[in-house]
Design a protein around this motif. Structure first.
Motif, PDB file in Angstrom:
ATOM      1  N   TYR A 623       0.830  -1.200   0.000  1.00  0.00           N
ATOM      2  CA  TYR A 623       0.000   0.000   0.000  1.00  0.00           C
ATOM      3  C   TYR A 623       0.872   1.260   0.000  1.00  0.00           C
ATOM      4  N   PRO A 624       0.478   2.293  -0.682  1.00  0.00           N
ATOM      5  CA  PRO A 624       1.137   3.593  -0.468  1.00  0.00           C
ATOM      6  C   PRO A 624       0.752   4.127   0.917  1.00  0.00           C
ATOM      7  N   VAL A 625       1.719   4.742   1.589  1.00  0.00           N
ATOM      8  CA  VAL A 625       1.432   5.356   2.896  1.00  0.00           C
ATOM      9  C   VAL A 625       1.046   6.804   2.616  1.00  0.00           C
ATOM     10  N   LEU A 626      -0.261   7.057   2.685  1.00  0.00           N
ATOM     11  CA  LEU A 626      -0.796   8.372   2.334  1.00  0.00           C
ATOM     12  C   LEU A 626      -0.749   9.293   3.548  1.00  0.00           C
ATOM     13  N   VAL A 627      -0.178  10.476   3.374  1.00  0.00           N
ATOM     14  CA  VAL A 627      -0.095  11.471   4.453  1.00  0.00           C
ATOM     15  C   VAL A 627      -0.961  12.665   4.080  1.00  0.00           C
ATOM     16  N   GLU A 628      -1.887  13.042   5.009  1.00  0.00           N
ATOM     17  CA  GLU A 628      -2.768  14.183   4.779  1.00  0.00           C
ATOM     18  C   GLU A 628      -2.780  15.063   6.020  1.00  0.00           C
ATOM     19  N   LEU A 629      -2.891  16.355   5.800  1.00  0.00           N
ATOM     20  CA  LEU A 629      -3.105  17.315   6.881  1.00  0.00           C
ATOM     21  C   LEU A 629      -4.557  17.754   6.839  1.00  0.00           C
ATOM     22  N   MET A 630      -5.242  17.712   8.016  1.00  0.00           N
ATOM     23  CA  MET A 630      -6.653  18.085   8.043  1.00  0.00           C
ATOM     24  C   MET A 630      -7.031  18.486   9.463  1.00  0.00           C
ATOM     25  N   PRO A 631      -8.164  19.213   9.632  1.00  0.00           N
ATOM     26  CA  PRO A 631      -8.630  19.555  10.974  1.00  0.00           C
ATOM     27  C   PRO A 631      -8.884  18.302  11.789  1.00  0.00           C
ATOM     28  N   ILE A 632      -8.651  18.381  13.089  1.00  0.00           N
ATOM     29  CA  ILE A 632      -8.737  17.200  13.936  1.00  0.00           C
ATOM     30  C   ILE A 632     -10.127  16.584  13.931  1.00  0.00           C
ATOM     31  N   ASP A 633     -11.166  17.407  13.918  1.00  0.00           N
ATOM     32  CA  ASP A 633     -12.525  16.855  13.902  1.00  0.00           C
ATOM     33  C   ASP A 633     -12.783  16.075  12.618  1.00  0.00           C
ATOM     34  N   GLU A 634     -12.272  16.580  11.492  1.00  0.00           N
ATOM     35  CA  GLU A 634     -12.437  15.871  10.221  1.00  0.00           C
ATOM     36  C   GLU A 634     -11.701  14.541  10.261  1.00  0.00           C
ATOM     37  N   ALA A 635     -10.509  14.532  10.877  1.00  0.00           N
ATOM     38  CA  ALA A 635      -9.730  13.293  10.967  1.00  0.00           C
ATOM     39  C   ALA A 635     -10.461  12.241  11.803  1.00  0.00           C
ATOM     40  N   LYS A 636     -11.030  12.675  12.914  1.00  0.00           N
ATOM     41  CA  LYS A 636     -11.754  11.732  13.763  1.00  0.00           C
ATOM     42  C   LYS A 636     -12.999  11.210  13.055  1.00  0.00           C
ATOM     43  N   ASN A 637     -13.685  12.086  12.343  1.00  0.00           N
ATOM     44  CA  ASN A 637     -14.863  11.653  11.587  1.00  0.00           C
ATOM     45  C   ASN A 637     -14.492  10.654  10.498  1.00  0.00           C
ATOM     46  N   LYS A 638     -13.268  10.774   9.990  1.00  0.00           N
ATOM     47  CA  LYS A 638     -12.795   9.865   8.956  1.00  0.00           C
ATOM     48  C   LYS A 638     -12.426   8.496   9.530  1.00  0.00           C
ATOM     49  N   GLY A 639     -12.374   8.425  10.879  1.00  0.00           N
ATOM     50  CA  GLY A 639     -12.063   7.155  11.534  1.00  0.00           C
ATOM     51  C   GLY A 639     -10.646   7.023  12.015  1.00  0.00           C
ATOM     52  N   ALA A 640      -9.871   8.115  11.976  1.00  0.00           N
ATOM     53  CA  ALA A 640      -8.478   8.037  12.403  1.00  0.00           C
ATOM     54  C   ALA A 640      -8.399   7.765  13.897  1.00  0.00           C
TER      55      ALA A 640
END
Length: 877
Positions: A623-640
């Motif tokens: 798998y490619p290791v994808l790195v993204e910067l995003m607001p913390i609430d968006e990251a949690k909503n994404k399941g991080a």
């Protein structure tokens, strides 16, 4: 009447309307703070801001911080349930200014919230305040701007035996930010006993402190110097439970709505109708601290935070059983707690099953401990010579087996036996002193590296770059220059070096320029700066120098592989073991990875292989290791996945590996999962109750590990002269043969003991128709000595046998007394006396006891003395 939940929200809403950022409660386990056992005040999570080593996007904040005071320097545990206001767990409402407003605004805000018609609307005549004795500024604001009569403004001086040691002077620790306080008290009325602060009756319940406003304006150094802070700040604290009692017109915190529900539900679970029993208060308080501590990652154990949690759980369980609880009950209160905490219980609700399972398991274990304690206590009671149980024994039952002192006293009372409480208290105080000496929850804030700048980390993209030296520190002090051989911490304006954090170790490498070579042995974070720790091998280095910063890229590559594998491991554990798996700690270095996680059972070998296979499958998928910067609430909503209690910025770094793993992480990683190469688990073990540890490695090290295992197997095959399939059958056969040989040896030793016993009968003395045998038989094991004594007692019928054996450099002692003589002569006492003479110790029953020793030179004299002592006793029987 306002509910506790409404009061909490009103406080936050008020300060939000005054431009304060509402900041979530931090974890009860302080983040990167070795000075604290638990979070015990609202300002803990802002400590680095006050110290000037952290900057926030806001200069005003407000919180409803969960706190625990049940260990370390702040311990209210023993008072809980017996006073109106002590708790192990409480919520601290606070507002904070970081170099923004100071005394005037802080005082005006407090008065508006407390007395404003749209807010708490307390009667002004019921309020009085204190100020530090020399704080004329605060006094004048209260008197001239707020309008409080001067007789209701009480100056409190240095009442704790030293300058600035006052109830109205607050300090973070022995060093660090500190300043005068202004406390606000509420007068419950003259129908309740007590006097105002500073009076002889101040400990009464009439005048209750509801708010403390700290004006941080100094930095105290280790030598006592009080240095004015460049940005005076404000730190306040108001106990939610106390202000709720005032606003709900009750005198005790345990009468507010929140505790009424918990007490009623506790009584219902236990089957009790008396709601005024103090034990109900204890349980209602303790379920709050226990549940939230577990939710924040603390699990019961025998040390540190886990030991404190275990004590609180056991105290609650004991009070439950004092009330008549017949079965496990404590965990049943978690749902009630979630209900009454409203929004403050959201985090608890997410961990409800883990909390309930942990509490249930711990209570079941303690009930077994109670049974064990009762058994051991009854054993000790059969040994005592008087009608008093020693304090040492009572403390051993308490400290080793968790058996409460008052329960020991109750059992003894039934048998008309007293307990040496003074001796117990001496043992307890000795333990406290040992704990204080070993306590490492302290730090000298004056020695912390502080630098206002911010190092730009570019290590995600490059392994080397040219940077400027912006600061140099030696032993915490800023210097302009270092010379060859000096050790120092170097701060650069930008760097490829990763500062240790998130479990990943710091990078190593070199800082170099013409005729300059600085070896970096570690990299650490100091606020927003990265410090390069090491020593100057060549030249002279000074602030302003341009220098090439070059990391050890081979070490970094191995670290990256191990760190990315840790993410795959966590995802695999959750898929195979269950969603309850949560990270409890990690270490990632260049040799291996270590991952601690919540799980109550050992992992079967088949599951370990399944975990390995699953991780390696994701590696092969590349798998490619994808790195993204995003607001913390968006990251949690994404399941991080995020670690609760970890401090994250508003914009976070999210790492995604296919559809398998998504986590918040600031560490360095491979570009594709295939770069990890190979994953191999080294070990799996338990490190605490409910916490397991996996150690693993990757890449060439993992391949070398497999080769080592293969080489070991080949060596075993060669020794056994079998192929791979024949190893287990051959070893099984050898194990059986060894067991048979050991059995034969034991039989021969028993026969030898019988023969030697027969020979020893020739040395028996007769004293007053009783037999005495004192003999030395070298090269005889302790087990054989016991068998010999049993045989000799049967032949002597009435007498005492003392045997000693020297085996290499150790002495084994055994003493036997026939049943008819144990009232007058006790083997346990004799063997203790004999062992003391030869530098050892031991004990046992009145009829048989064993001991060891080491001073062989005095053994003949010791045997002679014990022979004479026993002989004199036999003459009188």
């Amino acid at each position: 009447m306002k509910s506790t939940a409404e009061i909490r929200q009103m406080f936050l809403d008020f300060f939000h309307s005054k431009g304060h950022e509402i900041v979530e409660s931090s974890s009860l386990v302080p983040h990167n703070d070795p000075s604290l056992l638990f979070t015990n005040a609202g300002m803990n999570q802002f400590k680095d801001v006050f110290l000037g080593v952290d900057n926030r996007a806001y200069s005003r904040a407000t919180t409803a911080q969960r706190c625990v005071r049940a260990g370390g320097k702040h311990n209210d545990l023993d008072n809980v349930g017996y006073t109106a206001r002590h708790h192990t767990f409480f919520e601290m409402l606070g507002n904070f200014s970081f170099g923004d407003y100071f005394k005037r605004d802080a005082i005006h805000f407090a008065w508006e919230l407390l007395t404003g018609e749209g807010w708490f609307n307390l009667p002004k005549e019921r309020l009085l305040v204190t100020v530090y004795e020399t704080d004329d500024e605060a006094f004048n604001i209260w008197a001239n701007e707020i309008g409080i009569p001067q007789e209701k403004i009480i100056r409190i001086g240095d009442n704790k035996g030293a300058p600035y040691a006052s109830d109205n002077f607050w300090q973070m620790g022995d060093t660090g930010p500190c300043g005068p306080c202004s406390e606000i008290f509420y007068d419950h009325g003259d129908h309740i006993w007590g006097g105002p602060p500073g009076s002889p009756e101040e400990d009464g319940d009439r005048f209750i402190e509801i708010w403390n406003i700290v004006f941080m304006q100094f930095n105290r150094h280790a030598d006592g110097t009080m240095e004015p802070l460049p940005k005076p700040s404000v730190d306040t604290g108001m106990g939610l439970e106390r202000i709720s009692a005032v606003l709900q017109h009750v005198n005790s915190n345990y009468e507010i709505d929140l505790f009424k529900v918990l007490i009623q539900d506790t009584a219902k679970v236990i089957g009790l109708t008396d709601l005024h029993n103090k034990s109900l208060r204890v349980i209602a308080d303790h379920i709050r601290s226990c549940a939230f501590l577990i939710a924040d990652g603390v699990l019961p154990s025998n040390e540190g935070r886990g030991y404190v949690l275990r004590r609180i759980i056991r105290r609650a369980v004991r009070h439950g059983h004092m009330l008549g609880a017949k079965n496990v009950f404590f965990y049943k209160l978690v749902q009630s707690l979630i209900n009454v905490m409203a929004s403050a219980g959201d985090q608890l609700a997410k961990k409800q099953k883990l909390v309930e399972d942990t509490l249930k398991s711990e209570e079941e274990q303690f009930l077994k401990t109670l049974e064990r304690g009762l058994f051991l206590l009854n054993q000790e009671l059969t040994k005592i010579q008087s009608n008093q149980l020693s304090g040492e024994v009572a403390f051993k039952l308490y400290d080793t087996y968790g058996f409460p002192f008052d329960l020991t006293a109750d059992v003894c009372r039934e048998k008309d036996i007293t307990v040496d409480e003074a001796g117990f208290n001496q043992c307890m105080e000795a333990q406290r002193n040992r704990s204080r000496e070993a306590d490492n929850f302290s730090i000298d804030y004056s020695n912390t590296i502080k630098f206002d700048g911010e190092t730009q980390f570019l290590g995600y993209e490059v392994n080397e770059l040219t940077a400027t030296v912006v600061a140099i520190f030696q032993q915490g002090k800023s210097v302009n220059r270092i010379d060859q051989g000096d050790e120092a911490v170097i701060i650069l304006d930008k760097t490829p070096f990763y500062g240790e954090s998130g479990g990943q170790v710091g990078d190593k490498g070199i800082l170099t320029a013409t005729n300059i070579n600085f070896e970096v042995v570690d990299s650490q974070k100091y606020g927003k700066n990265i410090g390069h720790i090491g020593h100057l091998l060549q030249g002279q280095l000074q602030v302003g120098d341009k220098i090439a910063a070059i990391i050890n890229d081979e070490l970094r590559a191995r670290i990256r592989r191990n760190h990315s594998a840790t993410h795959l491991l966590q995802a695999a554990l959750q898929r195979i073991l269950g969603s309850h798996v949560q990270q409890k700690g990690s270490l990632v270095n260049d040799n291996y990875l270590r991952f601690d996680f919540s799980h109550t059972q050992p992992i079967a070998l088949a599951q370990i292989q399944e975990i390995e296979n699953l991780v390696n499958q994701q590696i092969r998928r590349n798998y490619p290791v994808l790195v993204e910067l995003m607001p913390i609430d968006e990251a949690k909503n994404k399941g991080a996945m995020a670690l609760f209690g970890e401090k994250y910025e508003d914009i976070v770094r999210v790492l995604t590996m296919g559809d398998f793993s998504i986590e918040l992480c600031g560490g360095t990683h491979v570009k594709r999962t295939g770069d990890i190469g190979f994953f191999k688990i080294i070990s799996e073990s338990s490190i605490a109750s409910g916490v397991r540890r996996i150690e693993a490695t990757t890449g060439q090290i993992a391949i070398d590990l497999v080769h080592d295992d293969s080489n070991q197997l080949n060596n075993i095959m060669s020794l056994l002269k079998v192929d791979k399939n024949g190893v287990v059958p051959r070893l099984s056969l050898l194990v059986e043969q060894v067991k048979l040989l050991e059995k034969s040896i034991e039989q021969l030793k028993s026969q030898q003991a019988v023969q030697e016993s027969a020979q020893l009968l020739n040395n028996v003395e007769t004293i007053n128709n009783k037999k005495l045998l004192v003999a030395r038989i070298d090269n005889t094991e302790p087990k054989v000595l016991r068998e010999m004594i049993d045989g000799l007692k049967n032949q002597l019928k009435s007498g005492v046998i003392v045997l000693a054996a020297v085996n290499t450099d150790k002495i084994s002692l055994a003493i036997g007394v026939t049943k008819d003589l144990t009232e007058q002569i006790k083997a346990g006492i004799l063997v203790s006396q004999l062992a003391a003479k030869v530098g050892g110790k031991g004990g046992g029953r009145p009829d048989f006891a064993q001991a060891g020793g080491s001073d062989i030179s005095v053994l003949p004299e010791a045997l002679s003395l014990i022979r004479n002592e026993i002989g004199e006793k036999l003459k009188t029987i």
